[in-house]
Design a protein around this motif. Sequence first.
Motif, mmCIF file in Angstrom:
data_model
loop_
_atom_site.group_PDB
_atom_site.id
_atom_site.type_symbol
_atom_site.label_atom_id
_atom_site.label_comp_id
_atom_site.label_asym_id
_atom_site.label_seq_id
_atom_site.Cartn_x
_atom_site.Cartn_y
_atom_site.Cartn_z
ATOM 1 N N ASP A 1 0.836 -1.197 0.000
ATOM 2 C CA ASP A 1 0.000 0.000 0.000
ATOM 3 C C ASP A 1 0.875 1.253 0.000
ATOM 4 O O ASP A 1 1.901 1.294 0.666
ATOM 5 N N GLY A 2 0.430 2.241 -0.773
ATOM 6 C CA GLY A 2 1.189 3.505 -0.834
ATOM 7 C C GLY A 2 2.386 3.409 -1.753
ATOM 8 O O GLY A 2 3.332 4.190 -1.640
ATOM 9 N N SER A 3 2.327 2.463 -2.697
ATOM 10 C CA SER A 3 3.544 2.155 -3.473
ATOM 11 C C SER A 3 4.024 3.320 -4.334
ATOM 12 O O SER A 3 5.192 3.357 -4.707
ATOM 13 N N SER A 4 3.137 4.288 -4.626
ATOM 14 C CA SER A 4 3.633 5.426 -5.403
ATOM 15 C C SER A 4 4.608 6.270 -4.568
ATOM 16 O O SER A 4 5.289 7.149 -5.095
ATOM 17 N N ASN B 1 -6.515 14.337 2.500
ATOM 18 C CA ASN B 1 -5.973 15.067 1.354
ATOM 19 C C ASN B 1 -6.857 16.289 1.142
ATOM 20 O O ASN B 1 -7.913 16.215 0.514
ATOM 21 N N TYR C 1 -0.704 14.517 6.905
ATOM 22 C CA TYR C 1 -1.117 13.644 5.807
ATOM 23 C C TYR C 1 0.101 13.172 5.040
ATOM 24 O O TYR C 1 0.791 13.957 4.408
ATOM 25 N N GLY D 1 -0.146 10.411 2.844
ATOM 26 C CA GLY D 1 -0.575 9.914 1.533
ATOM 27 C C GLY D 1 -0.227 8.450 1.357
ATOM 28 O O GLY D 1 -0.279 7.915 0.255
ATOM 29 N N PHE E 1 -1.503 5.159 3.358
ATOM 30 C CA PHE E 1 -2.533 4.900 4.368
ATOM 31 C C PHE E 1 -1.953 4.256 5.629
ATOM 32 O O PHE E 1 -2.328 4.606 6.746
ATOM 33 N N PHE F 1 -8.502 9.848 10.421
ATOM 34 C CA PHE F 1 -8.114 9.811 9.011
ATOM 35 C C PHE F 1 -9.406 9.746 8.201
ATOM 36 O O PHE F 1 -10.295 8.955 8.513
ATOM 37 N N TYR G 1 -11.012 9.585 4.121
ATOM 38 C CA TYR G 1 -10.978 9.652 2.652
ATOM 39 C C TYR G 1 -12.431 9.620 2.183
ATOM 40 O O TYR G 1 -13.027 8.576 2.014
ATOM 41 N N LYS H 1 -11.865 6.253 -2.368
ATOM 42 C CA LYS H 1 -10.704 5.709 -3.074
ATOM 43 C C LYS H 1 -10.259 4.361 -2.497
ATOM 44 O O LYS H 1 -9.783 3.494 -3.212
ATOM 45 N N LEU H 2 -10.397 4.236 -1.191
ATOM 46 C CA LEU H 2 -9.808 3.061 -0.540
ATOM 47 C C LEU H 2 -10.683 1.829 -0.730
ATOM 48 O O LEU H 2 -11.899 1.920 -0.889
ATOM 49 N N ARG H 3 -10.033 0.699 -0.744
ATOM 50 C CA ARG H 3 -10.730 -0.551 -1.011
ATOM 51 C C ARG H 3 -11.234 -1.172 0.292
ATOM 52 O O ARG H 3 -10.500 -1.223 1.278
ATOM 53 N N GLU I 1 -8.147 -2.706 2.430
ATOM 54 C CA GLU I 1 -7.641 -1.611 3.272
ATOM 55 C C GLU I 1 -8.583 -1.302 4.436
ATOM 56 O O GLU I 1 -8.182 -1.323 5.603
#
Length: 320
Positions: A106-109, A194, A227, A229, A231, A245, A247, A257-259, A263
């Motif tokens: 998670d958060g791989s970007s 965000n 934040y 970014g 999770f 938190f 979203y 956005k979150l699954r 998540e």
Amino acid sequence: MTLFQHVSQHHTPELAALITAIADGAVTIERKIRTAGLGDVLGAAGSENVQGEAQQKLDVLANDTLIEVMKALPAVAAVVSEEDDEPILFADRPAAKFIAIFDPLDGSSNIDVNVNVGTIVSIQEVKPGLTVQEAILQPGSEQVAALYVNYGPSTILVYTAGDGVHGFTLSEGEFLLSSENMKMPQQGPYYSMNEANVDESDKVYSDAIAGLRDGTLVDGKKHGSRYVGSFIADFHRTLLKGGVFLYPPTKKVPHGKLRLLYEANPLSFIAEQAGGAAINGHERILAIVPTQPHVRTPLIIGSQAEVAAIGGLIAASPRE
Ligand code: AFP
């Protein structure tokens, strides 16, 4: 005390083996992350997952690692990954009872900029009378266990199997107990959202943020903003320090956005076990019956006081 000793003392041998195997997978993933800049593992893999998101090379590697680990465990009936279009069912194991549902990284970007990433796992059980497909779509309240690994300055594994939340720190290849029975503060100092999305969401969310900032929403408490970014990083801070938190749904992601399965469910189980709360705005996350594995959800998760106050604001606001 090691993770293996802890889970063996408190849970069945099958569940202890499963949690320990996931931890072993996390150790492999952690080694790749720690030296990512030195090898050929940074950057995009050139593919997209089922959500249409660009996969990072480390997403693929983490996913392959966890699938291999799960394949080796006879008690696992299926794996369901955020990165894969369809669940992988092990049809040759009719007596296998666990389903491992995960977001491998998670958060791989954030990997390329050396910011925390995490692995999140939810464990469901194939109860008598359920097919594996039905068991995958059980609500989060039916989870047998949930855990995450936060690859940060330390690598921390946090798990619950329904009897409290326990934290372990990775030291020389072994997860060692560092926080038993973790509790989330009933109220905290931060909100985490965000904020660039605030004008893209229903007005009630900007009202909530304004109320957290100026202290009018929760007992006169003025909240600061944090934040990351990622999770897992934002959740881990919320677990330790308290706060909330969010979203929310936005114009771009009207269902959040979150699954839900990968998540929201596992972290909501952990939040509740630690004394916190998690809602989608209208109902408890753990009560939602998923319609398909990749379904998304709005999420408000954290301390009781903040989650209740935002939920109350949403309940009192006209639907837009
Ligand atoms: P990536 O895995 O694509 O980095 O997404 C991370 C994430 O799902 C979650 O970890 C963050 O909380 C959230 O997205 C951040 O989303 P925004 O960039 O829209 O704030």
